[in-house]
Design a protein around this motif. Structure first.
Motif, short mmCIF file in Angstrom:
data_model
loop_
_atom_site.label_atom_id
_atom_site.label_comp_id
_atom_site.label_asym_id
_atom_site.label_seq_id
_atom_site.Cartn_x
_atom_site.Cartn_y
_atom_site.Cartn_z
N VAL A 34 15.63 -13.08 53.06
CA VAL A 34 14.87 -13.09 54.15
C VAL A 34 13.87 -11.46 54.64
CG1 VAL A 34 14.77 -13.70 56.83
CG2 VAL A 34 16.62 -14.81 55.05
N LYS A 36 11.00 -11.50 56.26
CA LYS A 36 10.14 -11.07 57.62
C LYS A 36 10.04 -10.16 57.74
CE LYS A 36 13.97 -13.04 60.33
NZ LYS A 36 14.27 -14.00 60.47
N ASN A 57 8.92 -16.63 57.47
CA ASN A 57 8.67 -16.81 58.35
C ASN A 57 8.08 -17.03 58.97
OD1 ASN A 57 11.59 -15.53 58.55
ND2 ASN A 57 11.56 -16.58 60.29
N ILE A 79 10.95 -20.83 56.29
CA ILE A 79 11.97 -21.04 57.58
C ILE A 79 11.55 -20.57 57.92
CG2 ILE A 79 13.74 -19.98 55.03
CD1 ILE A 79 14.14 -17.14 56.57
N MET A 161 19.77 -27.97 57.13
CA MET A 161 19.53 -26.70 57.32
C MET A 161 19.37 -26.17 59.04
SD MET A 161 16.86 -23.73 59.42
CE MET A 161 16.42 -22.27 59.36
N ILE A 163 20.22 -22.87 62.25
CA ILE A 163 20.98 -21.24 63.28
C ILE A 163 21.65 -21.76 64.17
CG2 ILE A 163 19.22 -19.36 63.73
CD1 ILE A 163 16.80 -20.97 62.41
N MET A 201 24.00 -16.21 57.71
CA MET A 201 22.64 -15.48 58.21
C MET A 201 23.80 -14.15 57.49
SD MET A 201 20.52 -16.78 61.17
CE MET A 201 19.75 -15.71 61.41
N THR A 202 22.99 -13.12 58.05
CA THR A 202 23.88 -11.84 57.67
C THR A 202 25.51 -11.53 58.65
OG1 THR A 202 22.16 -9.90 57.31
CG2 THR A 202 23.70 -8.75 58.57
N ARG A 217 20.75 -17.45 53.90
CA ARG A 217 19.62 -16.74 54.55
C ARG A 217 19.21 -14.90 54.79
NH1 ARG A 217 19.74 -20.98 56.74
NH2 ARG A 217 19.88 -20.13 58.97
N ILE A 218 19.76 -14.02 54.11
CA ILE A 218 20.28 -13.01 54.52
C ILE A 218 18.96 -11.72 54.65
CG2 ILE A 218 21.45 -11.22 53.80
CD1 ILE A 218 23.36 -13.56 54.58
N GLY A 219 18.96 -11.38 55.48
CA GLY A 219 17.25 -10.41 55.64
C GLY A 219 18.27 -8.79 56.15
N THR A 220 19.04 -8.44 57.21
CA THR A 220 19.30 -7.43 57.72
C THR A 220 20.03 -6.71 56.21
OG1 THR A 220 19.41 -7.72 60.07
CG2 THR A 220 20.55 -5.88 59.75
N ARG A 226 16.07 -4.72 61.60
CA ARG A 226 14.28 -5.55 62.45
C ARG A 226 14.65 -5.07 63.71
NH1 ARG A 226 15.66 -9.41 59.87
NH2 ARG A 226 16.75 -10.71 61.46
N ALA A 230 16.05 -13.02 65.01
CA ALA A 230 15.47 -14.37 64.44
C ALA A 230 15.97 -15.59 65.31
CB ALA A 230 16.17 -15.04 62.90
N HIS A 234 13.02 -17.60 67.52
CA HIS A 234 13.11 -19.34 67.00
C HIS A 234 13.44 -20.39 68.53
CE1 HIS A 234 12.75 -20.17 62.91
NE2 HIS A 234 13.72 -18.35 62.40
C1 LIG Z 1 15.58 -13.83 60.26
C2 LIG Z 1 16.53 -15.12 59.75
C3 LIG Z 1 17.35 -15.06 59.59
C4 LIG Z 1 17.32 -13.62 58.41
O1 LIG Z 1 18.65 -13.45 59.27
P1 LIG Z 1 19.60 -11.39 59.16
O2 LIG Z 1 19.91 -12.17 60.61
O3 LIG Z 1 18.92 -10.50 59.18
O4 LIG Z 1 20.38 -11.71 58.00
C5 LIG Z 1 17.68 -16.05 58.39
N1 LIG Z 1 17.28 -17.32 58.95
C6 LIG Z 1 16.22 -17.44 59.36
C7 LIG Z 1 15.36 -19.20 59.72
C8 LIG Z 1 15.59 -15.89 59.95
O5 LIG Z 1 14.58 -16.34 61.11
#
Ligand SMILES: *Cc1c(COP(=O)(O)O)cnc(C)c1O
Length: 237
Positions: A34, A36, A57, A79, A161, A163, A201-202, A217-220, A226, A230, A234
């Protein structure tokens, strides 16, 4: 080795470990990076480390990156929340959309998908924690949403999907993800082509994999922290 490269190695190792602990083949789980707020250069680095799937995103930001990285064979996943007047560029530039939560958005994406591209792969976003402020259709409404989108020519209905509400307790995390798995299993009776659970997620990747996630879905954990969360992003005002 760069920070992003070593982070990716770590996340992949954790993914493998969680899969094996759950008696699942690690290949059954796709790692979505992820990206963004991250510059295109960061994505390029991740790709040099073998990363193909990226989740974005924000529409304008993602279109800029898709253009800047057009020389790479990447798979782009939208996403973020979708406004109905912004569906066209999503239909034209992405491979996957994870955040379809109402019929109107699905219909527009199908109509606007260019005829020379393969169907857009979509997941229905479910408000699995039942939070009032959260995006996603309610679990009770997901079958009707699937019914209304499954025959559209520009889409392939792939799965669900979510969150979930943030929790640091693995037992709680697993309970919510298990409800998603049950929901998908029920839908698969009618629509066996639905094979995707986009969750984890993370902070809850392991629990999601234990409960059957096929796309995390891994960002951090890959790109670092960031400025915002997220889950807050949302929430609708
Ligand atoms: C930002 C985001 C993520 C990733 O989140 P992290 O906690 O940084 O891994 C996953 N899914 C969605 C929909 C997001 O907006």
């Amino acid at each position: 080795m760069s920070k992003i490269s070593s982070n990716l190695d770590t996340v992949r190792a954790e993914l493998n470990q969680a899969a094996l602990a759950a008696n699942r083949p690690p290949e059954a789980i796709t790692l979505l990076a992820v990206s963004k707020t991250r510059p295109a250069e960061d994505l390029r680095q991740a790709h040099q480390q073998g990363q193909i799937d990226f989740g974005e995103n924000y529409l304008q930001e993602s279109l800029d990156k898709i253009k800047a990285l057009a020389d790479l064979p990447l798979c782009w996943h939208f996403i973020g929340p979708i406004q109905s007047n912004k569906t066209r560029p999503i239909a034209e530039h992405f491979h996957w959309v994870h955040t379809v939560e109402r019929e109107k958005i699905g219909r527009r994406l199908s109509e606007q998908r260019p005829a020379d591209m393969p169907p857009l792969q979509i997941c229905l976003q479910v408000n699995i924690s039942g939070e009032q402020s959260k995006s996603g259709c309610l679990p009770d409404d997901v079958e009707a949403l699937a019914d209304s989108l499954v025959t559209l020519p520009g889409l392939t209905l792939r799965g669900l999907m979510a969150i979930p509400q943030a929790s640091s307790d693995e037992t709680e995390q697993r309970a919510v993800f298990a409800r998603m798995r049950t929901l998908l299993t029920q839908l698969q009776q009618k629509y066996p082509q639905m094979d995707t659970l986009s969750m984890g997620m993370t902070g809850d990747m392991k629990a999601a994999i234990t409960e059957g996630s096929t796309m995390v879905r891994i960002g951090t954990a890959i790109f670092g922290a960031r400025d915002y969360n997220a889950r807050d992003y949302h929430k609708t005002p």
